[in-house]
Design a protein around this motif. Structure first.
Motif, PDB file in Angstrom:
ATOM      1  N   ASN A   1       0.877  -1.214  -0.040  1.00 32.67           N
ATOM      2  CA  ASN A   1      -0.045  -0.116   0.042  1.00 32.67           C
ATOM      3  C   ASN A   1       1.036   1.202   0.131  1.00 32.67           C
ATOM      4  OD1 ASN A   1      -1.974   2.031   0.210  1.00 32.67           O
ATOM      5  ND2 ASN A   1      -2.676   1.470   2.344  1.00 32.67           N
ATOM      6  N   ALA A   2       1.095   1.774  -1.182  1.00 34.06           N
ATOM      7  CA  ALA A   2       1.992   2.652  -1.346  1.00 34.06           C
ATOM      8  C   ALA A   2       1.700   4.099  -0.607  1.00 34.06           C
ATOM      9  CB  ALA A   2       2.106   3.192  -2.827  1.00 34.06           C
ATOM     10  N   PHE A   3       0.582   4.559  -0.274  1.00 28.81           N
ATOM     11  CA  PHE A   3       0.435   5.460   0.540  1.00 28.81           C
ATOM     12  C   PHE A   3       0.271   5.492   2.056  1.00 28.81           C
ATOM     13  CE2 PHE A   3      -2.456   8.092  -2.982  1.00 28.81           C
ATOM     14  CZ  PHE A   3      -1.319   8.099  -3.522  1.00 28.81           C
ATOM     15  N   ALA A   4       0.488   3.958   2.628  1.00 31.15           N
ATOM     16  CA  ALA A   4       0.857   3.621   3.797  1.00 31.15           C
ATOM     17  C   ALA A   4       2.177   3.994   4.371  1.00 31.15           C
ATOM     18  CB  ALA A   4      -0.003   2.346   4.409  1.00 31.15           C
ATOM     19  N   TYR A   5       3.046   4.387   3.632  1.00 32.01           N
ATOM     20  CA  TYR A   5       4.518   4.452   3.978  1.00 32.01           C
ATOM     21  C   TYR A   5       4.481   5.423   5.202  1.00 32.01           C
ATOM     22  CZ  TYR A   5       9.551   5.402   4.166  1.00 32.01           C
ATOM     23  OH  TYR A   5      10.817   5.356   4.548  1.00 32.01           O
ATOM     24  N   GLY A   6       5.441   4.816   6.211  1.00 30.37           N
ATOM     25  CA  GLY A   6       5.753   5.471   7.370  1.00 30.37           C
ATOM     26  C   GLY A   6       4.851   5.166   8.293  1.00 30.37           C
ATOM     27  N   SER A   7       3.794   4.421   8.294  1.00 28.06           N
ATOM     28  CA  SER A   7       2.616   4.115   9.298  1.00 28.06           C
ATOM     29  C   SER A   7       2.830   2.553   9.702  1.00 28.06           C
ATOM     30  CB  SER A   7       1.221   4.350   8.766  1.00 28.06           C
ATOM     31  OG  SER A   7       0.672   3.414   7.985  1.00 28.06           O
ATOM     32  N   PRO A   8       1.933   2.148  10.653  1.00 34.79           N
ATOM     33  CA  PRO A   8       1.926   0.807  10.963  1.00 34.79           C
ATOM     34  C   PRO A   8       0.942  -0.178   9.834  1.00 34.79           C
ATOM     35  CG  PRO A   8       1.339   2.074  12.874  1.00 34.79           C
ATOM     36  CD  PRO A   8       1.617   2.901  11.958  1.00 34.79           C
TER      37      PRO A   8
ATOM     38  N   ILE B   1      -3.259   3.319   8.668  1.00 37.76           N
ATOM     39  CA  ILE B   1      -3.511   4.758   8.835  1.00 37.76           C
ATOM     40  C   ILE B   1      -2.767   5.269   7.778  1.00 37.76           C
ATOM     41  CG2 ILE B   1      -4.306   4.641  11.372  1.00 37.76           C
ATOM     42  CD1 ILE B   1      -1.492   5.623  11.968  1.00 37.76           C
ATOM     43  N   LEU B   2      -3.075   6.789   7.531  1.00 33.68           N
ATOM     44  CA  LEU B   2      -2.122   7.529   6.778  1.00 33.68           C
ATOM     45  C   LEU B   2      -1.316   8.329   7.618  1.00 33.68           C
ATOM     46  CD1 LEU B   2      -1.786   8.631   4.052  1.00 33.68           C
ATOM     47  CD2 LEU B   2      -3.568  10.151   4.448  1.00 33.68           C
TER      48      LEU B   2
ATOM     49  N   SER C   1       3.108  -2.049  -7.354  1.00 29.11           N
ATOM     50  CA  SER C   1       2.582  -1.761  -5.956  1.00 29.11           C
ATOM     51  C   SER C   1       1.168  -1.270  -6.329  1.00 29.11           C
ATOM     52  CB  SER C   1       3.447  -0.645  -5.049  1.00 29.11           C
ATOM     53  OG  SER C   1       3.401   0.501  -5.817  1.00 29.11           O
ATOM     54  N   GLU C   2       0.632  -0.777  -5.185  1.00 33.96           N
ATOM     55  CA  GLU C   2      -0.835  -0.378  -5.500  1.00 33.96           C
ATOM     56  C   GLU C   2      -1.251   0.369  -4.408  1.00 33.96           C
ATOM     57  OE1 GLU C   2      -3.663  -3.745  -6.057  1.00 33.96           O
ATOM     58  OE2 GLU C   2      -3.829  -3.718  -3.655  1.00 33.96           O
ATOM     59  N   VAL C   3      -2.258   0.904  -4.173  1.00 34.52           N
ATOM     60  CA  VAL C   3      -2.913   1.890  -3.212  1.00 34.52           C
ATOM     61  C   VAL C   3      -4.405   1.465  -2.719  1.00 34.52           C
ATOM     62  CG1 VAL C   3      -3.386   4.194  -2.422  1.00 34.52           C
ATOM     63  CG2 VAL C   3      -1.494   3.885  -3.938  1.00 34.52           C
ATOM     64  N   ARG C   4      -4.514   1.333  -1.417  1.00 36.82           N
ATOM     65  CA  ARG C   4      -5.840   0.892  -0.924  1.00 36.82           C
ATOM     66  C   ARG C   4      -6.765   2.173  -1.297  1.00 36.82           C
ATOM     67  NH1 ARG C   4      -7.249  -3.509   2.471  1.00 36.82           N
ATOM     68  NH2 ARG C   4      -8.665  -2.067   3.218  1.00 36.82           N
ATOM     69  N   PRO C   5      -8.058   1.948  -1.505  1.00 31.27           N
ATOM     70  CA  PRO C   5      -8.895   3.016  -1.884  1.00 31.27           C
ATOM     71  C   PRO C   5      -9.323   3.978  -0.946  1.00 31.27           C
ATOM     72  CG  PRO C   5     -10.218   1.002  -1.809  1.00 31.27           C
ATOM     73  CD  PRO C   5      -8.676   0.522  -1.658  1.00 31.27           C
ATOM     74  N   GLU C   6      -9.243   3.468   0.514  1.00 25.78           N
ATOM     75  CA  GLU C   6      -9.312   4.303   1.551  1.00 25.78           C
ATOM     76  C   GLU C   6      -8.133   5.417   1.783  1.00 25.78           C
ATOM     77  OE1 GLU C   6      -8.592   0.653   3.823  1.00 25.78           O
ATOM     78  OE2 GLU C   6      -9.213   1.119   1.692  1.00 25.78           O
ATOM     79  N   PHE C   7      -7.185   5.161   1.153  1.00 22.51           N
ATOM     80  CA  PHE C   7      -6.085   6.220   1.315  1.00 22.51           C
ATOM     81  C   PHE C   7      -5.977   6.865   0.298  1.00 22.51           C
ATOM     82  CE2 PHE C   7      -5.091   2.740   4.049  1.00 22.51           C
ATOM     83  CZ  PHE C   7      -3.878   3.164   5.005  1.00 22.51           C
TER      84      PHE C   7
ATOM     85  N   HIS D   1     -16.009   3.377  -0.332  1.00 28.60           N
ATOM     86  CA  HIS D   1     -14.550   3.706  -0.358  1.00 28.60           C
ATOM     87  C   HIS D   1     -13.909   3.938  -1.684  1.00 28.60           C
ATOM     88  CE1 HIS D   1     -14.538   2.509   4.069  1.00 28.60           C
ATOM     89  NE2 HIS D   1     -14.133   3.748   3.974  1.00 28.60           N
ATOM     90  N   VAL D   2     -14.247   2.828  -2.530  1.00 27.45           N
ATOM     91  CA  VAL D   2     -13.821   2.835  -3.858  1.00 27.45           C
ATOM     92  C   VAL D   2     -14.486   3.880  -4.800  1.00 27.45           C
ATOM     93  CG1 VAL D   2     -13.562   1.232  -6.007  1.00 27.45           C
ATOM     94  CG2 VAL D   2     -13.498  -0.027  -3.631  1.00 27.45           C
ATOM     95  N   ARG D   3     -15.633   3.946  -4.582  1.00 31.17           N
ATOM     96  CA  ARG D   3     -16.315   5.096  -5.586  1.00 31.17           C
ATOM     97  C   ARG D   3     -15.949   6.250  -5.270  1.00 31.17           C
ATOM     98  NH1 ARG D   3     -21.258   4.107  -8.065  1.00 31.17           N
ATOM     99  NH2 ARG D   3     -21.500   2.149  -6.838  1.00 31.17           N
ATOM    100  N   GLU D   4     -15.608   6.461  -3.846  1.00 32.83           N
ATOM    101  CA  GLU D   4     -14.981   7.927  -3.663  1.00 32.83           C
ATOM    102  C   GLU D   4     -13.810   7.989  -4.322  1.00 32.83           C
ATOM    103  OE1 GLU D   4     -13.798   9.017   0.670  1.00 32.83           O
ATOM    104  OE2 GLU D   4     -15.519  10.109   0.594  1.00 32.83           O
TER     105      GLU D   4
END
Length: 428
Positions: free
Chosen positions: A215-222, A225-226, A255-261, A302-305
């Motif tokens: 999850n590329a946008f989760a870098y630096g977190s457990p 979370i973002l 890689s990919e990104v989870r939708p809620e991020f 989440h995906v739609r958003e």
């Protein structure tokens, strides 16, 4: 004469490139290795050891090669990767390997090759002290435990002395525990991250900067979370390399990104600091009940958003769906069709996959559901128009083969977190 050979393939290239870095950093001379994608070259060299790494989907091709190696060489055959970790007895008894490496491999490979070299490439009691191995000793099956690496970042992503380069693994582990995915059960539920200075240092060897992360946008977190500040610090640190002419691809293959991020603030970072204008996200189903069943931990909303946000920022969504999920009804498939239609109409692209049971996951023993006629026609029609990509057609038959394999040879898989099913149940 090179006594140790590595059987490289297109699919295991990234893994072996990283393992070569781990080997070299621990003092092993990788110049002693025959590293090749040419199977005939290995046969010709007739080495004393051959290393493999492969996925369960590849076992049939691997089995044919192992049969040939046994007929034409006396090599000790070692297997690593997701299949060996999930089904070590099958790897030894049915595929014909002598040793299976189980778990995270950076330390296994070094201690194993060092010990084998010191003991004339024989399986001896000295191997008992190496965690992460399965083998037979005096006719008895031995399992030395699942190998975990507390800090994978102490190993470089590739060897300094080698010209072999691969996308850099910047994060490892995933907290979500999706029931079809092997990643959290092999690499843990908590994300671990490579330090920014390391990422910058090794990115200097890449023309196009690409990274491996669940999850590329989760870098630096457990992982759940973002951490926006940490993410921006990473992307900002890579900007001098972009100015030198390198391109930065972030949140896209491999890689990919989870939708809620996917939020306006993360997309603004992408526009400011990266070169890609596509993002890969996982929807997996258009039915919220199916998302809940597979433990995705997000909803269709989440995906739609996420799709709406990406289009607002002129970033093309590439959205993954899995069809033929366990217990998926025609109504569930109709909901996925409607969702895919909406994404396509909006200007996004869909990647379709057919469910494949993978060993070492909670859904390993689950059967895929047949595709409705409506789904078959829709996928075929949209693929012909270029709106849908993916290998679902090939995966239908592969899924059946995997089901038969697991039914016949099922074994409880070792896991980073202990018992796979109990660990999954705790996360419901």
């Amino acid at each position: 004469m090179q006594e140790i050979a590595i059987r490289m393939t297109r699919r295991n290239h990234n893994a072996f490139v990283h393992l070569l870095g781990a080997l070299e950093s621990q003092g092993f001379d990788i110049g002693e290795l025959l590293i090749t994608k040419d199977f005939s070259e290995i046969l010709k060299a007739s080495p004393k050891v051959v290393l493999y790494s492969f996925f369960t989907e590849e076992v049939w091709d691997v089995k044919d090669e192992i049969k040939t190696l046994k007929e034409k060489t006396k090599a000790l055959l070692i297997a690593g990767g997701y299949h060996a970790t999930a089904m070590p007895k099958h790897t030894l008894d049915k595929l014909g390997f002598d040793i299976a490496a189980i778990g995270e491999g950076e330390e296994i490979i070094f201690h194993l090759l060092k010990t084998l070299t010191e003991n004339n490439f024989r399986i001896t009691k000295e191997l008992l002290g190496i965690k992460g191995l399965a083998f037979y000793l005096n006719g008895q099956f031995i399992f030395t435990g699942f190998a975990r690496v507390d800090d994978f970042t102490k190993f470089p992503p590739f060897a300094e002395s080698s010209r072999l380069i691969a996308p850099i693994e910047i994060s490892r582990g995933c907290p979500f525990g999706c029931y079809y995915c092997q990643t959290p059960y092999v690499k843990g539920f908590r994300m671990r991250h490579r330090p920014i200075d390391q990422i910058v240092k090794y990115s200097k060897r890449m023309k196009d900067m690409r990274y491996i992360t669940p999850n590329a946008f989760a870098y630096g977190s457990p992982g759940g979370i973002l951490n926006l500040n940490k993410l921006e610090t990473l992307l900002k640190a890579l900007q001098p390399l972009r100015k030198e002419g390198r391109r930065l691809f972030y949140g896209t293959f491999p890689s990919e990104v989870r939708p809620e991020f996917i939020k306006p603030k993360t997309l603004e970072l992408l526009l400011k600091y990266a070169d890609n204008r596509r993002l890969a996200i996982g929807a997996q189903s258009g039915d919220d009940e199916m998302l809940k069943a597979m433990h995705r931990m997000h909803t269709t909303e989440h995906v739609r958003e996420a799709v709406e946000y990406m289009l607002e920022y002129d970033i093309k969504p590439v959205v993954d769906f899995i069809v033929g999920l366990p217990n998926e009804t025609e109504e569930s498939q109709r909901k996925s069709i409607d969702f895919m239609k909406w994404i396509i109409k909006k200007g996004g692209k869909v990647r379709a996959h057919y469910f494949m049971p993978l060993p070492g996951t909670p859904w390993a023993r689950c059967k895929s559901s047949p595709l409705s006629e409506e789904m078959k026609k829709f996928l075929g029609r949209m693929a012909a128009k270029g709106y849908i990509e993916g290998s679902w057609g090939v995966q239908v038959e592969l899924s059946k083969k995997l089901q038969r394999l697991i039914e016949e040879f099922y074994e409880e898989s070792p896991s980073y977190v202990g018992d796979v099913r109990k660990s999954a149940e705790k996360r419901i």
